[in-house]
Design a protein around this motif. Structure first.
Motif, PDB file in Angstrom:
ATOM      1  N   ILE A   1      -6.272  18.465  17.529  1.00  0.00           N
ATOM      2  CA  ILE A   1      -6.384  18.815  16.104  1.00  0.00           C
ATOM      3  C   ILE A   1      -6.306  17.559  15.239  1.00  0.00           C
TER       4      ILE A   1
ATOM      5  N   VAL B   1      -4.122  24.255   9.025  1.00  0.00           N
ATOM      6  CA  VAL B   1      -4.425  24.363  10.453  1.00  0.00           C
ATOM      7  C   VAL B   1      -3.183  24.052  11.286  1.00  0.00           C
TER       8      VAL B   1
ATOM      9  N   TYR C   1      -1.368  26.329  14.006  1.00  0.00           N
ATOM     10  CA  TYR C   1      -1.005  25.815  15.328  1.00  0.00           C
ATOM     11  C   TYR C   1       0.480  26.034  15.608  1.00  0.00           C
TER      12      TYR C   1
ATOM     13  N   TYR D   1      -6.296  27.938  15.861  1.00  0.00           N
ATOM     14  CA  TYR D   1      -7.298  27.529  14.892  1.00  0.00           C
ATOM     15  C   TYR D   1      -7.622  28.695  13.951  1.00  0.00           C
TER      16      TYR D   1
END
Length: 267
Positions: A44, A62, A66, A193
């Motif tokens: 990521i 994001v 996660y 995601y």
């Protein structure tokens, strides 16, 4: 339920005491587990080194996805991750011995070789949440604050139920160990995601067939104040506890059905 919890705690503690006889090995294995878990985080970070957003979601958003997904998955893995070994016990006939003991077979399978190194999976995801949450561009109302722990608990229950469901499948498909990981470990990866990066039909499948969208996606849409790409009502943002209860109920039925129809291997 209380007796099952006591048995689980006792068996897990027994395995932990055995692992603690080799403290250096235990610490190194825990650190190695943390490093392996953080590899997805590295991916990521590399993505955001080349783009300011993923499917319109910023880096803190994001990372929040996660962290919440990873924490729920890690807790479920710690509690029930060993359940996917059921097929091996069926094949070798060792499940027969578990059935005559005064402890639930699920508890025995789930605590098998329980090790403190599993806790290493919590290190990177907790660290990510500590970093990401203060950086979110979010107006933290009481409802949003309360939704975060509720989301994590519900996600843990959903992942745990999926582990039991896929374990129950192995009563019939004995060699389905690797295939069932596509649901558990694959589901853990997918929910790291924004689901909007996937096709609409795939997102519908993750909402209505395998309800991974309720692990963190739907609650996070409310926290981020974003619309649902599928146009689902706002009530779905708060449906994770109800979905978790339904999936856990289905998992319990599947497990009990598997035990009732189990036939010894004769070995």
């Amino acid at each position: 339920m209380a007796s099952a919890v006591r048995a689980y705690t006792l068996l897990a503690w027994t395995w932990c005491r055995a692992a603690a006889q080799y403290p250096i090995s235990m610490i190194l294995l825990s650190l190695a587990t943390a490093v392996v878990t953080a590899l997805d985080l590295a991916a990521i970070v590399m993505m955001f080194a080349h783009t300011p957003s993923i499917s319109g979601f910023t880096a803190p958003e994001v990372l929040f996805l996660y962290g919440t997904s990873g924490l729920s998955f890690a807790l479920a893995d710690i509690l029930l991750g060993s359940a996917d070994r059921l097929g091996q016990h069926v094949r070798l006939g060792t499940l027969d011995a578990m059935l005559v003991r005064p402890v639930s077979p699920l508890v025995q399978v789930a605590t098998e070789e329980f090790s403190p190194r599993r806790l290493g999976k919590l290190i990177p995801v907790v660290a990510v949440l500590v970093v990401a949450v203060p950086r979110l561009d979010v107006s933290w109302t009481p409802a949003r604050v309360a939704l975060v722990p509720l989301m994590i608990l519900s996600g843990t229950a959903i992942f745990a139920a999926l582990w039991v469901l896929t374990a129950a499948v192995q009563f019939v498909v004995v060699d389905g160990h690797q295939a069932t990981k596509a649901v558990t470990y694959g589901g853990g990866f997918l929910t790291q995601y924004p689901l909007s990066v996937y096709g609409r039909e795939f997102v519908r499948a993750l909402t209505w067939m395998i309800p991974l969208a309720f692990v963190n996606w739907q609650p996070s849409l409310y926290i981020f104040d974003r619309p649902d790409p599928l146009g689902l009502p706002t009530a779905f943002r708060f449906a994770s506890p109800a979905v978790a209860a339904v999936v856990c109920g289905l998992a319990a039925l599947a497990w009990r059905s598997g035990l009732r129809h189990y036939r010894s291997t004769g070995s």
